[in-house]
Enzyme design. Sequence first.
Site, short mmCIF file in Angstrom:
data_model
loop_
_atom_site.label_atom_id
_atom_site.label_comp_id
_atom_site.label_asym_id
_atom_site.label_seq_id
_atom_site.Cartn_x
_atom_site.Cartn_y
_atom_site.Cartn_z
CG ASN A 137 -0.95 -1.15 2.04
OD1 ASN A 137 0.04 -1.87 2.16
ND2 ASN A 137 -2.08 -1.41 2.58
CG LEU A 194 -5.57 -4.09 -11.80
CD1 LEU A 194 -6.75 -3.93 -10.85
CD2 LEU A 194 -4.92 -5.42 -11.53
CB ALA A 236 -0.20 11.59 -16.10
CB CYS A 276 -6.45 4.46 -7.49
SG CYS A 276 -5.91 2.79 -7.16
#
Length: 529
Positions: free
Chosen positions: A136, A208, A267, A321
């Site tokens: 993590n 993913l 990005a 994320c």
Amino acid sequence: MMGVPYPSHPLFHFENQKITKHTILFDDGWICYAFIFVHGMIGYLLHIDMVKICCLGAGYVGGPTMAVIALKCPDIEVVVVDIFEPRIIAWNSDHLPIYEPGLDDVVKQCRGKNLFFSKDVEKHVAEADIVFVSVNTPTKTQGLGAGKAADLAYWESAARMIADVSRTDKIVVEKSTVPVKTAEAIEKILTHNSKGINFQILSNPEFLAEGTAIQDLFNPDRVLIGGRETPEGKKAIQALKDVYAHWVPVERIICTNLWSAELSKLAANAFLAQRISSVNAMSALCEATGADISQVSHAIGKDTRIGSKFLNASVGFGGSCFQKDILNLVYICECNGLPEVASYWKQVVQVNEYQKTRFVNRMVSSMFNTVSGKKIAILGFAFKKDTGDTRETPAIGVCQGLLGDKAILSIYDPQVSQEQIQRDLSMHKSELDRPPHLQPASPTAIKQVTCAWDAYEAAKGAHGICILTEWDEFRTLDYQKIYDDMQKPAFVFDGRNVVDVDKLRQIGFIVYTIGKPLDAWLKDMPAVA
Ligand SMILES: NC(=O)c1ccc[n+]([C@@H]2O[C@H](COP(=O)([O-])OP(=O)(O)OC[C@H]3O[C@@H](n4cnc5c(N)ncnc54)[C@H](O)[C@@H]3O)[C@@H](O)[C@H]2O)c1
Ligand SMILES: O=c1ccn([C@@H]2O[C@H](COP(=O)(O)OP(=O)(O)O[C@H]3O[C@H](CO)[C@@H](O)[C@H](O)[C@H]3O)[C@@H](O)[C@H]2O)c(=O)[nH]1
């Protein structure tokens, strides 16, 4: 099969004789290591070894990614290790620790053959040729950069451990999403403690998405590998490229320098999240003007320069994320003296917060400006469909907003447990980002929250239904049956544009869906964020 052996460092010396390890690359992508004993002018082949991969971190990325590598590369031994033992036990059981369509099948095909899950972290790192680090990298909650910078504590401790236990050369692969220039820091940790061992650091960010992880790994848009532009760096890039080339067409494997690979990951997530915030900002304007966000998305998405994907208005993006990586990008911009660039990207997160607040305000104002003591059915808690993951799910913010107004919540999600929901709603935000072994064992249950077995039970006696995850089953519910069992007026607040608005209005519901023309009822009750 044609083989091209090239020697690496000598492993052992016996006076003037030595055993050397040679990497052999075959034309069909098969790789192995040959151990050769050299005596005088003659070399003797001692044995041939499979390439060994070890992955630190058996989470949403480490588990599925390594399972697919093992499936596609039967000649490679893959061991996934984790310091959180219950996760390893679950990976070795019939109930995998994460829900991901197709994952069970992949794991079953190779577990025990060339795919292993173990808590013996140091042993497997020591034996590996390639070490993936997929631990993590949450947002820092304390100290310098708190609330923005990535917390690299797990990464750093992993790097120190790799340096400690390694006895042979290794390729260390950054799989976690990390700030640009992390490889430099990792390189320093490894080389300062290396005892002469050669470490090559590669950046190989993962793209993913949860819910489609197996599909994404089988057929990636691209695989990105960044490395040093030295002969050793290029050799390491080639070795990793050879692994992916087992199933990914070579034209989709992009090789760059380290910093481009690290920054491209941040990005990509920033661009994706920016599309969602852009469409969500438009959804507010649609509600104010009578335009329909689905029609607007369709119309702009037809422009091939814009494209149609990732233009679905919603109650806000979630997942572990997007927010973390954008905040990290903002911090990096600030550290590099680029405040204007930082504030541009910060807006993406701020619009996301605005969207959640706007949604809660719309609900409360529609229901006579209070939800105190009213039962609300929450349909869906995961941050998107086809996953049980609740990290940064917009459901947390919406539920907490409603609880703040003293609502009574009955929550149903097909993949999220009651324990997880209670944990998410009772924990402080800073605790949610921690790995499972550092979270409180039994959070205090919130009395106003119960979990239901299905949508019908959740909605029984409720004043309103609130859809927060786009699970397919919510499209085909018997809404007439649900309406009959609810308090009147009965409200539906659709945060995912799942329901057939006209049909529900015919049944008698007052319906709010994000970015769609408002019900007459709602028009007089502006939502103030
Ligand atoms: N979740 C996603 O869809 C996704 C996609 C792309 C990239 N990423 C990135 O990949 C990284 C991992 O994400 P995740 O979702 O798999 O996280 P996760 O929390 O599911 O898994 C990380 C695991 O690493 C383990 N760990 C921590 N320190 C360790 C150590 N020293 N040795 C062994 N194991 C250790 C933890 O116990 C945990 O099980 C993050 O940087 C994330 O940003 C995630
Ligand atoms: O049009 C859209 C698309 C997505 N979402 C929401 O956005 C969030 C993120 O969705 P998605 O990107 O599909 O899932 P993640 O698993 O978070 O994947 C993202 O984050 C990963 C971790 O870095 C990256 O690897 C992936 O490429 C990137 O898509 C979810 O809450 C979705 O509901 C929308 O609201 N509207």
